[in-house]
Motif scaffolding. Structure first.
Motif, PDB file in Angstrom:
ATOM      1  N   MET A  46       0.756  -1.096   0.085  1.00  0.00           N
ATOM      2  CA  MET A  46       0.069   0.062  -0.262  1.00  0.00           C
ATOM      3  C   MET A  46       0.980   1.099  -0.160  1.00  0.00           C
ATOM      4  O   MET A  46       0.516   2.233  -0.635  1.00  0.00           O
ATOM      5  CB  MET A  46      -1.176   0.003   1.272  1.00  0.00           C
ATOM      6  CG  MET A  46      -2.210  -0.836   1.218  1.00  0.00           C
ATOM      7  SD  MET A  46      -3.107  -0.934  -0.413  1.00  0.00           S
ATOM      8  CE  MET A  46      -3.148  -2.752  -0.902  1.00  0.00           C
ATOM      9  N   ILE A  47       2.021   1.263   0.610  1.00  0.00           N
ATOM     10  CA  ILE A  47       2.964   2.359   0.786  1.00  0.00           C
ATOM     11  C   ILE A  47       3.591   2.697  -0.703  1.00  0.00           C
ATOM     12  O   ILE A  47       3.534   3.762  -1.075  1.00  0.00           O
ATOM     13  CB  ILE A  47       3.994   2.175   1.796  1.00  0.00           C
ATOM     14  CG1 ILE A  47       3.358   2.356   3.220  1.00  0.00           C
ATOM     15  CG2 ILE A  47       4.974   3.198   1.595  1.00  0.00           C
ATOM     16  CD1 ILE A  47       4.333   1.845   4.460  1.00  0.00           C
ATOM     17  N   PHE A  52       3.847   5.605  -5.836  1.00  0.00           N
ATOM     18  CA  PHE A  52       3.908   5.499  -7.240  1.00  0.00           C
ATOM     19  C   PHE A  52       2.624   6.108  -7.769  1.00  0.00           C
ATOM     20  O   PHE A  52       2.551   6.130  -8.973  1.00  0.00           O
ATOM     21  CB  PHE A  52       4.006   4.197  -7.846  1.00  0.00           C
ATOM     22  CG  PHE A  52       5.428   3.546  -7.499  1.00  0.00           C
ATOM     23  CD1 PHE A  52       6.658   4.394  -7.955  1.00  0.00           C
ATOM     24  CD2 PHE A  52       5.339   2.544  -6.588  1.00  0.00           C
ATOM     25  CE1 PHE A  52       7.744   3.651  -7.751  1.00  0.00           C
ATOM     26  CE2 PHE A  52       6.724   1.696  -6.703  1.00  0.00           C
ATOM     27  CZ  PHE A  52       7.823   2.478  -6.913  1.00  0.00           C
ATOM     28  N   GLU A  53       1.561   6.429  -7.270  1.00  0.00           N
ATOM     29  CA  GLU A  53       0.422   6.874  -7.448  1.00  0.00           C
ATOM     30  C   GLU A  53       0.335   8.388  -8.698  1.00  0.00           C
ATOM     31  O   GLU A  53      -0.135   8.268  -9.732  1.00  0.00           O
ATOM     32  CB  GLU A  53      -0.629   7.397  -6.432  1.00  0.00           C
ATOM     33  CG  GLU A  53      -2.055   7.743  -6.825  1.00  0.00           C
ATOM     34  CD  GLU A  53      -2.943   6.533  -7.240  1.00  0.00           C
ATOM     35  OE1 GLU A  53      -3.914   6.947  -7.890  1.00  0.00           O
ATOM     36  OE2 GLU A  53      -2.690   5.542  -6.663  1.00  0.00           O
ATOM     37  N   LEU A  54       0.850   9.109  -8.125  1.00  0.00           N
ATOM     38  CA  LEU A  54       1.075  10.345  -8.859  1.00  0.00           C
ATOM     39  C   LEU A  54       2.156  10.168 -10.184  1.00  0.00           C
ATOM     40  O   LEU A  54       1.463  10.380 -11.322  1.00  0.00           O
ATOM     41  CB  LEU A  54       1.846  11.496  -7.933  1.00  0.00           C
ATOM     42  CG  LEU A  54       1.837  13.019  -8.729  1.00  0.00           C
ATOM     43  CD1 LEU A  54       0.382  13.371  -9.188  1.00  0.00           C
ATOM     44  CD2 LEU A  54       2.466  14.108  -7.859  1.00  0.00           C
ATOM     45  N   LEU A  97       6.215  -4.717  -3.682  1.00  0.00           N
ATOM     46  CA  LEU A  97       6.914  -3.432  -4.415  1.00  0.00           C
ATOM     47  C   LEU A  97       6.110  -3.538  -5.752  1.00  0.00           C
ATOM     48  O   LEU A  97       5.440  -2.639  -6.142  1.00  0.00           O
ATOM     49  CB  LEU A  97       8.383  -3.438  -4.536  1.00  0.00           C
ATOM     50  CG  LEU A  97       8.728  -2.316  -5.142  1.00  0.00           C
ATOM     51  CD1 LEU A  97      10.165  -1.828  -4.727  1.00  0.00           C
ATOM     52  CD2 LEU A  97       9.073  -2.421  -6.639  1.00  0.00           C
ATOM     53  N   PHE A  98       6.045  -4.750  -6.254  1.00  0.00           N
ATOM     54  CA  PHE A  98       5.493  -4.817  -7.596  1.00  0.00           C
ATOM     55  C   PHE A  98       4.104  -4.558  -7.466  1.00  0.00           C
ATOM     56  O   PHE A  98       3.461  -4.263  -8.291  1.00  0.00           O
ATOM     57  CB  PHE A  98       6.054  -5.954  -8.407  1.00  0.00           C
ATOM     58  CG  PHE A  98       7.438  -5.811  -9.145  1.00  0.00           C
ATOM     59  CD1 PHE A  98       7.502  -4.860 -10.123  1.00  0.00           C
ATOM     60  CD2 PHE A  98       8.435  -6.821  -8.630  1.00  0.00           C
ATOM     61  CE1 PHE A  98       8.664  -5.087 -10.733  1.00  0.00           C
ATOM     62  CE2 PHE A  98       9.612  -6.727  -9.146  1.00  0.00           C
ATOM     63  CZ  PHE A  98       9.798  -5.551 -10.266  1.00  0.00           C
ATOM     64  N   GLU A  99       3.415  -5.496  -6.328  1.00  0.00           N
ATOM     65  CA  GLU A  99       2.137  -5.260  -6.252  1.00  0.00           C
ATOM     66  C   GLU A  99       1.745  -3.787  -6.035  1.00  0.00           C
ATOM     67  O   GLU A  99       0.626  -3.365  -6.782  1.00  0.00           O
ATOM     68  CB  GLU A  99       1.499  -5.918  -5.080  1.00  0.00           C
ATOM     69  CG  GLU A  99      -0.072  -5.962  -4.843  1.00  0.00           C
ATOM     70  CD  GLU A  99      -0.378  -6.634  -3.491  1.00  0.00           C
ATOM     71  OE1 GLU A  99      -1.713  -6.396  -3.119  1.00  0.00           O
ATOM     72  OE2 GLU A  99       0.371  -7.655  -2.935  1.00  0.00           O
ATOM     73  N   GLY A 100       2.236  -2.920  -5.153  1.00  0.00           N
ATOM     74  CA  GLY A 100       2.163  -1.595  -5.267  1.00  0.00           C
ATOM     75  C   GLY A 100       2.303  -0.789  -6.606  1.00  0.00           C
ATOM     76  O   GLY A 100       1.239   0.044  -6.637  1.00  0.00           O
ATOM     77  N   LEU A 101       3.229  -1.015  -7.329  1.00  0.00           N
ATOM     78  CA  LEU A 101       3.353  -0.293  -8.569  1.00  0.00           C
ATOM     79  C   LEU A 101       2.233  -0.822  -9.603  1.00  0.00           C
ATOM     80  O   LEU A 101       1.663   0.110 -10.115  1.00  0.00           O
ATOM     81  CB  LEU A 101       4.609  -0.825  -9.086  1.00  0.00           C
ATOM     82  CG  LEU A 101       5.191  -0.005 -10.371  1.00  0.00           C
ATOM     83  CD1 LEU A 101       5.079   1.482 -10.268  1.00  0.00           C
ATOM     84  CD2 LEU A 101       6.492  -0.532 -11.001  1.00  0.00           C
ATOM     85  N   GLN A 102       1.741  -2.047  -9.481  1.00  0.00           N
ATOM     86  CA  GLN A 102       0.577  -2.438 -10.195  1.00  0.00           C
ATOM     87  C   GLN A 102      -0.564  -1.992  -9.800  1.00  0.00           C
ATOM     88  O   GLN A 102      -1.372  -1.142 -10.795  1.00  0.00           O
ATOM     89  CB  GLN A 102       0.499  -4.024 -10.060  1.00  0.00           C
ATOM     90  CG  GLN A 102      -0.824  -4.659 -10.573  1.00  0.00           C
ATOM     91  CD  GLN A 102      -1.833  -5.039  -9.510  1.00  0.00           C
ATOM     92  OE1 GLN A 102      -1.537  -5.307  -8.391  1.00  0.00           O
ATOM     93  NE2 GLN A 102      -3.104  -4.878  -9.835  1.00  0.00           N
TER      94      GLN A 102
END
Length: 187
Positions: A46-47, A52-54, A97-102
């Motif tokens: 989630m972090i 990476f959201e923006l 990390l890849f889950e958050g990026l996805q």
């Protein structure tokens, strides 16, 4: 237009068709030996999603919705593969990390894709209807995946994770089949 909407609905289904939904924390705890470390992986995902959201939103506008979906699908595949390899906490962190990026790649992109598809067909007034139809696929997939995963969990947690790579590959295929909507420029 209809083809893209059908592909998006199927894409949404396979995105959340994770057989490990109900047992992931147990799997993480088994690998790490700690429920605290297991739960920290969800926080890490989630972090990274928030971080990476923006940037991913900006890239989505620059490179297009289809390429953004492809990048998200690749990150999703990598996430599940690292979870499946899962020999230690560090490997699971890479998966998180890849889950958050996805999550960041998909966040807003797929809804924007739907809006742009409908807008290019002069049907943007039907956005809420189609959004409801395509988004409902997430819940259907999660329910079916958890039920199926529950049966497989009696045999092997590890097998559930490896099988969950398959739906993510299907998402990648669907993302290549999406047709980038025509951008309507305001004058």
């Amino acid at each position: 237009m209809r083809r893209n909407i059908r592909l998006l609905a199927l894409f949404n289904f396979f995105t959340d068709f994770n057989l490990y939904g109900a047992i992931l924390v147990l799997y993480f705890a088994k690998v790490t030996g700690s429920y605290v470390l297991a739960m920290s992986l969800f926080s890490i995902a989630m972090i990274f999603s928030a971080i990476f959201e923006l940037p991913t939103g900006i890239f989505s506008d620059l490179i297009g919705r289809k390429k953004t979906m492809i990048l998200g699908a690749i990150c999703s595949i990598l996430s599940v593969i690292f979870y499946a390899i899962g020999s230690n906490y560090f490997i699971l962190v890479i998966g998180a990390l890849f889950e958050g990026l996805q999550r960041a790649w998909y966040s807003g992109n797929n809804d924007a894709l739907l809006y742009e598809v409908l807008s290019s067909a002069d049907k943007k007034h039907e956005y809420d209807h189609y959004l409801g139809r395509t988004s409902s696929m997430f819940q259907i997939a999660a329910a079916v995946g958890i039920i199926m995963g529950g049966f497989i969990a009696t045999q092997s947690f590890h097998l559930i994770i490896w099988i969950s790579v398959i739906p993510q590959f299907i998402c990648l295929i669907f993302s290549f089949l999406i047709v980038e909507p025509i951008k309507i420029k305001k004058e």
